[in-house]
Design a protein around this motif. Structure first.
Motif, mmCIF file in Angstrom:
data_model
loop_
_atom_site.group_PDB
_atom_site.id
_atom_site.type_symbol
_atom_site.label_atom_id
_atom_site.label_comp_id
_atom_site.label_asym_id
_atom_site.label_seq_id
_atom_site.Cartn_x
_atom_site.Cartn_y
_atom_site.Cartn_z
ATOM 1 N N ARG A 134 -9.355 52.772 40.512
ATOM 2 C CA ARG A 134 -8.210 52.243 39.712
ATOM 3 C C ARG A 134 -7.674 52.597 38.853
ATOM 4 N N THR A 135 -6.141 52.732 38.508
ATOM 5 C CA THR A 135 -5.649 53.734 37.374
ATOM 6 C C THR A 135 -5.176 52.565 36.590
ATOM 7 N N HIS A 136 -4.507 51.059 36.687
ATOM 8 C CA HIS A 136 -3.781 50.653 36.120
ATOM 9 C C HIS A 136 -4.491 48.600 36.618
ATOM 10 N N ALA A 137 -4.866 48.424 35.735
ATOM 11 C CA ALA A 137 -4.989 46.835 35.761
ATOM 12 C C ALA A 137 -4.845 45.779 35.339
ATOM 13 N N TRP A 138 -4.306 44.621 35.641
ATOM 14 C CA TRP A 138 -3.878 43.476 34.290
ATOM 15 C C TRP A 138 -4.789 42.720 34.114
ATOM 16 N N LEU A 139 -4.946 42.098 33.260
ATOM 17 C CA LEU A 139 -5.840 40.879 32.274
ATOM 18 C C LEU A 139 -5.275 40.494 32.002
ATOM 19 N N GLY A 140 -5.849 38.854 32.442
ATOM 20 C CA GLY A 140 -5.508 37.644 31.523
ATOM 21 C C GLY A 140 -4.494 36.097 32.573
ATOM 22 N N LEU A 141 -4.353 37.177 34.104
ATOM 23 C CA LEU A 141 -3.359 36.838 34.957
ATOM 24 C C LEU A 141 -4.666 35.631 35.329
ATOM 25 N N ASP A 142 -3.916 34.624 36.028
ATOM 26 C CA ASP A 142 -4.746 33.543 36.881
ATOM 27 C C ASP A 142 -5.283 34.319 38.704
ATOM 28 N N ALA A 143 -6.435 35.230 38.023
ATOM 29 C CA ALA A 143 -6.490 35.827 39.822
ATOM 30 C C ALA A 143 -6.788 34.970 41.149
ATOM 31 N N PRO A 144 -7.486 34.037 40.847
ATOM 32 C CA PRO A 144 -8.065 33.000 41.671
ATOM 33 C C PRO A 144 -6.560 32.494 42.812
ATOM 34 N N ARG A 145 -5.586 32.849 41.718
ATOM 35 C CA ARG A 145 -4.014 32.311 42.818
ATOM 36 C C ARG A 145 -3.338 33.669 43.728
ATOM 37 N N ALA A 146 -4.291 34.931 42.955
ATOM 38 C CA ALA A 146 -3.329 36.011 44.086
ATOM 39 C C ALA A 146 -2.219 35.912 43.597
ATOM 40 N N PRO A 147 -2.156 36.233 41.987
ATOM 41 C CA PRO A 147 -0.262 36.361 40.375
ATOM 42 C C PRO A 147 0.488 37.608 42.015
ATOM 43 N N GLY A 148 -0.176 38.463 42.106
ATOM 44 C CA GLY A 148 0.547 39.781 42.694
ATOM 45 C C GLY A 148 1.345 39.339 44.002
ATOM 46 N N GLY A 149 0.628 39.169 45.355
ATOM 47 C CA GLY A 149 1.067 38.224 45.927
ATOM 48 C C GLY A 149 2.143 37.140 46.052
ATOM 49 N N LEU A 150 1.828 36.289 44.969
ATOM 50 C CA LEU A 150 2.536 35.450 44.834
ATOM 51 C C LEU A 150 4.236 35.356 44.387
ATOM 52 N N TRP A 151 4.012 36.422 43.169
ATOM 53 C CA TRP A 151 5.677 37.541 42.878
ATOM 54 C C TRP A 151 6.074 38.294 44.041
ATOM 55 N N ASP A 152 4.774 38.896 44.458
ATOM 56 C CA ASP A 152 6.200 39.035 46.118
ATOM 57 C C ASP A 152 6.803 38.888 46.863
ATOM 58 N N THR A 153 6.228 37.390 46.954
ATOM 59 C CA THR A 153 6.472 36.537 48.108
ATOM 60 C C THR A 153 8.126 35.989 47.774
ATOM 61 N N LEU A 154 8.057 35.138 46.591
ATOM 62 C CA LEU A 154 9.079 34.805 45.782
ATOM 63 C C LEU A 154 9.925 35.644 45.160
ATOM 64 N N TRP A 155 10.128 36.931 45.505
ATOM 65 C CA TRP A 155 10.465 38.039 44.717
ATOM 66 C C TRP A 155 11.978 38.329 46.243
ATOM 67 N N VAL A 156 10.465 38.490 47.078
ATOM 68 C CA VAL A 156 11.331 38.723 48.349
ATOM 69 C C VAL A 156 12.271 37.723 48.964
ATOM 70 N N ASN A 157 11.878 36.332 48.470
ATOM 71 C CA ASN A 157 12.540 35.655 49.826
ATOM 72 C C ASN A 157 13.828 34.562 48.318
ATOM 73 N N SER A 158 13.870 35.466 47.031
ATOM 74 C CA SER A 158 14.821 35.419 45.802
ATOM 75 C C SER A 158 16.076 36.800 46.944
ATOM 76 N N GLN A 159 15.305 37.512 47.735
ATOM 77 C CA GLN A 159 16.495 37.744 47.509
ATOM 78 C C GLN A 159 17.418 38.216 49.130
ATOM 79 N N ARG A 160 16.588 37.435 49.943
ATOM 80 C CA ARG A 160 17.173 36.960 51.774
ATOM 81 C C ARG A 160 18.378 36.042 51.521
ATOM 82 N N SER A 161 18.200 34.513 50.673
ATOM 83 C CA SER A 161 19.478 34.117 50.685
ATOM 84 C C SER A 161 19.785 33.440 49.291
ATOM 85 N N ASP A 162 20.215 32.746 48.897
ATOM 86 C CA ASP A 162 20.367 31.830 47.656
ATOM 87 C C ASP A 162 20.388 30.735 48.335
#
Length: 755
Positions: free
Chosen positions: A423-451
């Motif tokens: 790994r050459t990049h990693a975030w620190l200080g995020l709420d890791a147990p809640r899978a923050p990357g997955g949360l961001w991706d899901t809401l990002w995709v849904n925000s693009q689908r509709s209003d």
């Protein structure tokens, strides 16, 4: 890698004694003999006395032979020591794989899988575990052999001085020329495989995406997201007035072989400490530092980037921030405690830790190479100069068949990263147990689908801010295109200013979206962020008639999947709202916890040894599906993940080859014909109500009886998919967490649900 002796023995003495349909050693061997010859055939046993270190030459590629010849010419004793080290570190199996190119390695994997399948037949009930299925899989064996080959390459190039820096013709930057060639071969093979694969939608095979195109878009999306989050964090720290730490850590000389820019440290190299040991050592110290900081109540946030030194030895750059100058200095002190003891001759290369803008000479950073003071933006650009760069730039054409083409520094970096699988990049200080990357991706995709706005306050606020991010990004892209379209001498200032402002707006909105979705733990938020979130929730409550002032952040939705090897695993597939069930003071006594457990109908059993404690109650509640969230006011909230659900992917997709994709399209056309016949039945237009339904059903039944039996299952599966409609994503406003809306019945003049 199978040993020659094992192959020859099985072929001459075992397999030739059987009929063609019984090519397996299991029929005539005792259990112990089976195990022995299976290991021998798979290369798990070495033949003693057949090979010695004098035979190493024939296993080395030409580039490596030259390096070893130079060592032998300079110091024969050292050359002998290096050969012994090769056998200890990688063994004959690794040496045998060194000279294989990507295609030869794939062919060898097929042979290994076939040999394993012969020793462990798939139709034998004794060989049906997941490990047996993996052993018979060509892809798994290819992955295993590639891993062995990469380890062999990394160790060998260090041991024989084939890598070290740009000032020596035999020691190129980051990675040996032969390892770079192997990387290019694998890249070429991967590109050819991707060209033949398609991603198709299961319920509509005509919707297809070439995997080569999808892979390119995925790389661009990943890099773009990383750039956005880096800008977002810089904006957050600047707006909140946080203090930024700039830290560089490296390993002691015992891990650094033959680097031309490391001075006398190269002479300290311990030949037993190769690349694997180096990566492990820097990670161990990383965790040790963070653990000590957490014990002291210091919780920095930011990221780290791993990069190679000229010798290929890893070092890291940390860009971290804290809310107070005292915490920032404590972070620097923490890293110095673990890394700065590595002082050789001259400058201390173990750790350089500074606080940007600090006037204390002990923490004040040096000026940059350009003579200017370092800023948070300048150190972020330097630290992430590789990880935020596109793998392949738009319009860039690379001749993958030219394996000897000149290599850029960035390509050598990519080859180094691939060789060590790091790994050459990693975030620190995020709420890791809640899978923050997955949360961001899901809401990002849904925000693009509709209003559509979710009924969950924090999800709705996060998606609103993400739409603002997308608007700003689109504006920046259009302004950049307009600037690029201008001729020489034309003024581009206004467009460049538009790009700058749009990027700042995007980072600002991304920051607020991250606060809303809970990218960081709520207890780590700044007081200004908590106040903003409270105001945003209050405004949303007024618009939607809600009253909760402290809604909990959404949780990842994890589904249990089954792999092709019949192994269960959990995969984050969406986001689910958290429904609060109770609040407790952090200092609540055991009796209070037991009362709450009883109220929640959770049975708490006393431990077999020792007294009942709060942790036992918490464990029982977690087992009952109750989660816990620490709140900024010090309370602990218990919740159920039973709120609104957003899915990351609405449709089911699968990866198939070109031939299968074409067959699925033809199959779909045939099914579409039957579906259309069932739907377009002709009935008396004068019939109404129940009479019309009955006539419709009879007409459908007549057509149904004409469909071949082999096609009926496919037709039924189509109707099942179409009846469900969209997935659980509330981009369909008619769907809610508690189930479909009540108006799912067909209109009177339509086909009945029962078909």
């Amino acid at each position: 890698m199978a040993s020659p002796f094992g192959r020859q023995y099985l072929q001459k003495n075992i397999l030739k004694m059987q009929a063609v349909g019984e090519k397996s050693a299991d029929k005539i061997l005792t259990p112990d003999q089976k195990k022995f010859f299976a290991r021998l055939a798979a290369g798990d046993l070495e033949e003693r006395g057949e090979r010695s270190k004098r035979d190493i030459w024939q296993y080395l590629p030409d580039d490596f032979r030259i390096c070893l010849e130079v060592i032998e010419h300079e110091n024969p004793i050292r050359a002998s020591e290096r050969k012994d080290a090769l056998l200890r570190k990688i063994g004959w199996e690794g040496l045998e794989l060194l000279k294989l190119d990507a295609e030869e390695l794939a062919d060898e994997a097929k042979k290994v899988a076939a040999r394993y399948a012969a020793a462990h037949p798939k139709d034998d009930d004794d060989f049906q575990t997941s490990d047996h299925k993996r052993g018979r899989c060509e892809k798994i064996q290819a992955r295993r052999l590639r891993k062995i080959q990469k380890k062999a390459l990394g160790c060998t190039q260090a041991i024989i001085k084939a890598v070290g820096g740009p000032d020596h013709p035999l020691r190129p930057l980051y990675i040996s020329n032969y390892a770079l060639k192997c990387y290019r071969q694998q890249e070429r093979r991967t590109a050819k495989i991707l060209e033949k694969l398609r991603l198709i939608k299961k319920d509509d095979p005509k919707t297809q995406i070439p995997m080569s195109e999808l892979n390119r878009k995925a790389q661009i999306a990943d890099t773009t997201k990383r750039r956005l989050l880096v800008d977002m964090m810089l904006t957050r720290w600047r707006e909140l007035g946080w203090h930024v730490c700039w830290i560089t850590v490296s390993l002691p000389g015992e891990y650094v072989p033959h680097s031309t820019n490391e001075g006398n440290r190269a002479s300290e190299w311990d030949i037993e400490k190769g690349p694997e040991e180096a990566f492990a050592a820097i990670q161990i110290d990383h965790h040790r530092v963070l653990a000590r900081l957490r014990e002291r109540g210091v919780r920095p946030t930011g990221w780290w980037n791993a990069q190679p030194q000229q010798s290929g030895t890893p070092h890291r750059h940390y860009v971290l921030a804290c809310s107070t100058i005292e915490d920032a200095r404590a972070v620097c002190d923490g890293f110095r405690e673990s890394f700065s003891t590595r002082i050789g001759e001259g400058e201390d290369r173990g750790c350089a830790a500074f606080v940007i803008g600090d006037e204390d000479s002990e923490y004040a950073p040096r000026k940059g190479k350009d003579g200017n003071e370092e800023t948070a933006e300048s150190i972020a650009r330097y630290a992430a100069r590789y990880s935020t760069r596109m793998e392949v730039m738009d319009g860039e054409e690379v001749d993958l068949d030219d394996l000897d083409r000149p290599a850029s520094e960035f390509e050598r970096y990519k080859a180094w990263k691939n060789l060590h699988g790091c790994r050459t990049h990693a975030w620190l200080g995020l709420d890791a147990p809640r899978a923050p990357g997955g949360l961001w991706d899901t809401l990002w995709v849904n925000s693009q689908r509709s209003d559509y706005d979710p009924a969950d306050a924090r999800m709705a606020i996060a998606m609103r801010e993400m739409r603002d991010v997308q608007t700003s990004v689109h504006l920046a892209v259009e302004a950049r295109k307009a600037a690029e379209g201008l001729g020489e001498g034309e003024d581009k200032t206004s467009f460049e200013e538009t790009v700058r402002i749009a990027n700042e707006d995007a980072a600002y909105s991304a920051w607020h979206a991250a606060v809303a979705l809970g990218l960081w733990p709520d207890t780590d938020l700044d007081t200004d962020e908590i106040e903003w979130l409270r105001d945003a929730v209050s405004e949303w409550n007024k618009e939607h008639g809600e009253t909760e002032l402290d809604p909990l952040p959404p949780m990842p939705l994890r589904e249990v999947k089954t792999s092709v090897f019949d192994e269960e695993y959990k995969k984050t597939t969406g986001v689910v709202g958290a429904v609060r069930r109770f609040d407790l003071e952090a200092s609540a006594a055991l009796d209070v916890w037991l009362e709450m457990a009883e109220e929640q109908q959770v049975k708490v059993e006393a431990p077999k040894v020792g007294k009942l404690k709060i942790r036992h109650v918490v464990k029982a509640m977690r087992g009952a599906g109750i989660g816990f969230s620490k709140r900024p006011d010090g309370k602990i909230s218990g919740f159920d993940p039973m709120g609104e659900i957003l899915m990351r992917v609405l449709d089911e997709w699968e990866i198939v080859d070109e031939e299968t994709a074409e067959a699925r399209v033809e199959e779909s056309k045939k099914i579409d014909g039957w579906i259309n016949n069932l739907r377009d039945v002709k009935i008396d237009e004068n019939l109404k109500g129940d009479a019309r339904k009955a006539a419709y059903a009879v007409a459908q039944r007549e057509i149904w009886d004409t469909i071949p039996l082999s096609e009926k299952a496919l037709v039924l599966s189509y109707f099942e998919v179409s009846k469900v409609g969209l997935s659980f994503s509330p981009t369909d406003p008619s769907y809610r967490p508690v189930g479909p809306h009540s108006g799912e019945k067909s209109p009177d003049d339509g086909p009945p649900d029962g078909r």
